[in-house]
Design a protein around this motif. Structure first.
Motif, PDB file in Angstrom:
ATOM      1  N   CYS A 258       3.896  66.815 -30.840  1.00 43.16           N
ATOM      2  CA  CYS A 258       3.535  66.048 -32.306  1.00 43.16           C
ATOM      3  C   CYS A 258       2.748  67.227 -32.944  1.00 43.16           C
ATOM      4  O   CYS A 258       2.674  68.234 -32.822  1.00 43.16           O
ATOM      5  CB  CYS A 258       2.294  64.979 -31.897  1.00 43.16           C
ATOM      6  SG  CYS A 258       0.900  65.683 -31.102  1.00 43.16           S
TER       7      CYS A 258
ATOM      8  N   CYS B 116       0.967  69.952 -29.180  1.00 38.14           N
ATOM      9  CA  CYS B 116       0.507  69.689 -30.524  1.00 38.14           C
ATOM     10  C   CYS B 116       0.589  71.014 -31.330  1.00 38.14           C
ATOM     11  O   CYS B 116      -0.266  71.861 -30.842  1.00 38.14           O
ATOM     12  CB  CYS B 116      -0.505  68.971 -30.504  1.00 38.14           C
ATOM     13  SG  CYS B 116      -1.165  68.413 -32.521  1.00 38.14           S
TER      14      CYS B 116
ATOM     15  N   SER C 254       2.948  62.857 -26.365  1.00 42.84           N
ATOM     16  CA  SER C 254       3.217  64.261 -26.562  1.00 42.84           C
ATOM     17  C   SER C 254       2.380  65.273 -25.477  1.00 42.84           C
ATOM     18  O   SER C 254       1.369  64.935 -25.006  1.00 42.84           O
ATOM     19  CB  SER C 254       2.811  64.746 -28.035  1.00 42.84           C
ATOM     20  OG  SER C 254       3.562  63.994 -28.970  1.00 42.84           O
TER      21      SER C 254
END
Length: 362
Positions: free
Chosen positions: A117, A161, A158
């Protein structure tokens, strides 16, 4: 391999290998289908074309990736928005991560073994990204992150990140990190949108320790990373989205009893204009041209075309959106966000006026 040869081989392979989505159209189902499609395409080599050998790619121009995504979108093999996130995050890692880290991590994303993400927007800094307040403070070999992100797509799924933080005042005080989402101190809370999907989430960072070698670039490179990332979002990703919207126009033609030629023609013309503009962007990308503020034009054209298409659906399929449990309803509602996601239409028009037309700030 040129584009025509690549596309021909890919289509033959897809015809022989059934990657079609199953009956589960929930977000969980879409994410599982995305992982399945990426893994199959990666194992067969198609997902590796257009990426450098340093991260396990097979080389070739980036336009091969656009052709692959176009086939995925037009065949409804994966939801184009979440499929295309790879086109934002992988180039960022290749450009800014340490080569060893990029070589280790990018194949995990390409192969569908992980979802990532992008932690950019905050409650008080959406389009005004430079006002972000999530802080990273250096402590020994680590950086400690505290703050909140919002509208983070697929954060709940996810593993990693790409995160923007503030390490000093101003644009030059924004620093990016590649953060493991299972690090202690990270809390993810999904957000339900008006089309009934928890695609977004808010993410809280409470004294999260991030190793110093997970910094992307150098301290203060975060703003430039964001400026380099956004044109990727508006190039290959948009090409995929346009292919998907063409498939929806075809479906409308098949379902509409009233073929209002003026309305259908206007919707087609809006899509065709966006596609022509996106094609020019793809050509510049293939030539190695650095993309910049001109991609704001792509964003405005795509958003307008998407909303016009689904407004036409509403007009030519009366009652389907309001009275039936139809897939059209969720797509119509999602289209209302087209002038917001990836940079609001107002901000994009300001960029076009100031940075491309030199109209100043008035």
């Amino acid at each position: 391999m040129d584009v025509a040869e690549f596309r021909s081989g890919l289509r033959s392979w897809l015809d022989e290998n059934d990657l079609s989505a199953g009956p589960d159209h929930t977000l969980d189902g879409q994410v599982a289908q995305l992982a399945r499609v990426r893994r199959a395409l990666y194992d067969a080599g198609w997902m590796r074309h257009g990426w450098p050998a340093e991260i396990g790619g097979l080389g070739g121009p980036a336009v091969l990736r656009a052709a692959l995504g176009e086939e995925v979108a037009s065949r409804d093999l994966a939801e184009p928005g979440i499929y295309s996130m790879v086109e934002v995050l992988a180039p960022t890692m290749i450009s800014y991560a340490r080569p060893v880290l990029a070589a280790e991590m990018v194949p995990l994303l390409l192969s569908g073994r992980e979802q990532w993400c992008q932690g950019f927007s905050e409650p008080g800094s959406g389009s005004d990204l430079a006002s972000l307040t999530t802080k990273a403070i250096s402590r020994g070999e680590n950086w400690v992150v505290t703050g909140q992100k919002v509208w983070t797509s697929l954060a709940q799924y996810s593993a990693r990140c790409v995160l923007l933080t503030r390490t000093a005042p101003g644009h030059s005080g924004i620093t990016a990190f590649f953060v493991d989402m299972d690090t202690p101190g990270i809390t993810v809370r999904p957000l339900r949108t008006m089309h009934g999907v928890d695609e977004f989430a808010e993410v809280f960072f409470d004294d999260v320790a991030v190793p110093g070698d997970r910094m992307l670039g150098r301290p203060g490179d975060g703003w430039q990373l964001a400026m380099d990332l956004l044109p990727h979002e508006r190039s290959t990703c948009f090409w995929h989205r346009i292919a998907y919207l063409y498939s929806r126009l075809d479906r409308l033609l098949a379902e509409a009893a009233d073929h209002d030629e003026a309305a259908l023609g206007a919707a087609y013309l809006a899509l065709h204009t966006a596609r022509c503009r996106s094609h020019a962007t793809q050509r510049r990308l293939a030539e190695g041209t650095r993309l910049g503020p001109e991609t704001s034009i792509d964003k405005v054209l795509l958003a307008s075309a998407e909303q016009q298409l689904f407004d036409t659906v509403r007009d030519l399929l009366p009652g389907v959106l309001e009275l039936a449990e139809s897939p059209w309803r969720a797509e119509y509602l999602y289209s209302k966000a087209a002038t917001i996601y990836g940079g609001t239409a107002e901000i994009q028009r300001n960029i076009i006026a100031r940075r491309l037309l030199d109209l100043g700030r008035d």
